[in-house]
Design an enzyme around this catalytic site. Structure first.
Site, mmCIF file in Angstrom:
data_model
loop_
_atom_site.group_PDB
_atom_site.id
_atom_site.type_symbol
_atom_site.label_atom_id
_atom_site.label_comp_id
_atom_site.label_asym_id
_atom_site.label_seq_id
_atom_site.Cartn_x
_atom_site.Cartn_y
_atom_site.Cartn_z
ATOM 1 N N TYR A 141 23.293 1.659 -14.806
ATOM 2 C CA TYR A 141 22.023 1.355 -15.870
ATOM 3 C C TYR A 141 20.979 2.687 -15.849
ATOM 4 C CZ TYR A 141 24.761 -2.737 -17.543
ATOM 5 O OH TYR A 141 25.663 -3.505 -18.103
ATOM 6 N N ASP A 250 26.069 -7.765 -14.495
ATOM 7 C CA ASP A 250 25.545 -8.302 -16.062
ATOM 8 C C ASP A 250 26.645 -8.642 -16.603
ATOM 9 O OD1 ASP A 250 24.212 -7.949 -18.834
ATOM 10 O OD2 ASP A 250 24.464 -5.571 -18.676
#
Ligand code: NAD
Length: 374
Positions: A141, A250
């Site tokens: 990310y 996640d």
């Protein structure tokens, strides 16, 4: 114990559930003789309406003066036409970044009273109690280079790239959090990677193994992320602390949310930065805001995490969690966890659920104090 807590209730059901969480913290303070101060601050849509910014400077400055930040939820459909950097959610991303936490903690617990609410069979979820420790500031990310070449004339019609990158130091610091927490729980860390394919996972595995040597009392196992996705659903009770990089965590922590059975039940904390940030996993739920249907238990369990991770009040944190279990076992349900025809269930509103947890908590703290007195 003195604790100054920034309260960022936010939008939609955020203020409704945060109010119940704050009431529980006030009860703990009163029953235990603690000095908790609450500092209400604007974030999200309410902040845009009042100041034009989703994260006003005054909010950030005041939050940085506190010992912990407790957030409700942000998001309001009336700002959907704004560009992403001006919307309520931008305030959330900005404050997460400013507080700098790198370890995101997400418990996934099977409450016996809610066994029928999970899509998994009760015999599968039985005794499941997993704590995810997800690295939050690195990996795919955030790694660079990252780009999407939209204009290319090259054959194939375009190219995009993201980079999964970790330094050893980034792995070591989050691994230490996982081992420390595991040493106070069931003493097992499962580290998740894809070391059979990715160099970054090989570094991850080597660094975690090295940290593990400092915690001989904690068992360390490594799992590949693909088989882990299956194992969590097959035998969730086998896991205690699950340590993951950003992307894997996640996905896996959302997957494990089904063990508990409702989004409204899930708490989280982000620790390791300047100030810890605590927030229930759910959003602002505009579809039920103002109806009294919001489940405040995710926010109340988040308050328990404040006490555990920012005040070292483990007994009080555990007492809140036990009170939630007691209330559920007695059959009280907000709409999201009610099962239509099930007997012995009583449908309650957000505030009624808060009061019930308060009563159960007061009784258990009274009992504890009585035991100490003899
Ligand atoms: P959501 O979590 O708000 O709602 C998803 C579904 O779950 C809805 O049907 C809602 O009614 C239900 N739900 C959520 N929390 C509940 C609770 N405590 N009790 C009972 N039911 C509950 O997700 P969404 O609908 O995708 O997003 C709504 C808004 O929230 C959007 O603006 C989104 O950007 C924002 N959002 C904010 C956060 C955050 O603040 N951390 C997280 C996710 C989404």
């Amino acid at each position: 114990m003195k604790l100054k807590i920034a309260i960022l209730a936010g939008d939609g059901i955020g203020p409704e559930v945060t109010n119940e969480a704050v009431n529980i913290l006030k009860a703990v303070a009163e029953l235990g003789g603690h000095d908790f101060t609450f500092v209400p601050l604007l974030l999200g849509g309410v902040a845009i309406t009042a100041t034009g910014s989703p994260l006003p400077t005054a909010t950030l400055d005041a939050a940085l003066e506190c010992d912990a930040v407790l957030l409700g939820a942000v998001g309001d459909n009336k700002f959907n036409d704004l560009s992403p950097d001006k919307r309520p959610e931008a305030g959330l991303l900005q404050i997460r970044q400013a507080l700098g936490g790198y370890a995101n903690l997400r418990p996934s617990i099977a409450y016996p009273a809610l066994a029928e609410n999970s899509p998994l069979r009760p015999e599968v979820t039985k005794d499941a109690n997993i704590l995810f420790v997800r690295e939050l500031l690195g990996g795919l990310y955030f790694g660079s280079p990252r780009w999407w070449n939209r204009e290319t004339t090259a054959p194939g019609g375009g190219e995009a790239i993201n980079t999964m990158r970790y330094t050893k130091a980034e792995v070591v610091r989050v691994a230490r959090v996982a081992f420390e927490l595991a040493s106070k729980r069931r003493k097992k860390v499962t580290s998740v990677d894809k070391a059979n394919v990715l160099e970054v996972s090989q570094l991850w595995r080597a660094a975690v193994t090295e940290v593990g040597k400092d915690y001989p009392e904690v068992t360390l196992e490594h799992q590949l992320v693909d088989s882990m996705a299956m194992l969590i659903m097959n035998i969730p009770r086998n896991f205690d602390v699950v340590l993951t990089e950003n992307l894997f965590g996640d996905i896996l922590s959302d997957e494990a949310g089904v063990i508990t059975g409702s989004l409204g039940m899930l708490p989280s904390a982000t620790i390791g930065g300047a100030i810890n940030l605590y927030e229930p996993v759910h959003g602002s739920a505009p579809d039920i805001a103002g109806t009294g249907k919001a489940n405040p238990l995710g926010a109340i369990l988040t308050a328990a995490m404040v006490l555990r991770h920012s005040a070292n009040l483990e007994q009080d944190a555990a007492a809140i969690e036990a009170a939630v279990g007691t209330v559920l076992a007695a059959g009280h349900r907000t709409a999201d966890i009610a099962r239509g025809s099930a007997t012995g269930q009583h449908l309650v509103s957000t505030t009624e659920m808060g009061k019930l947890v308060h009563q159960a908590l007061a009784q258990s703290i009274d009992r504890r104090q009585a035991m100490h007195a003899v």
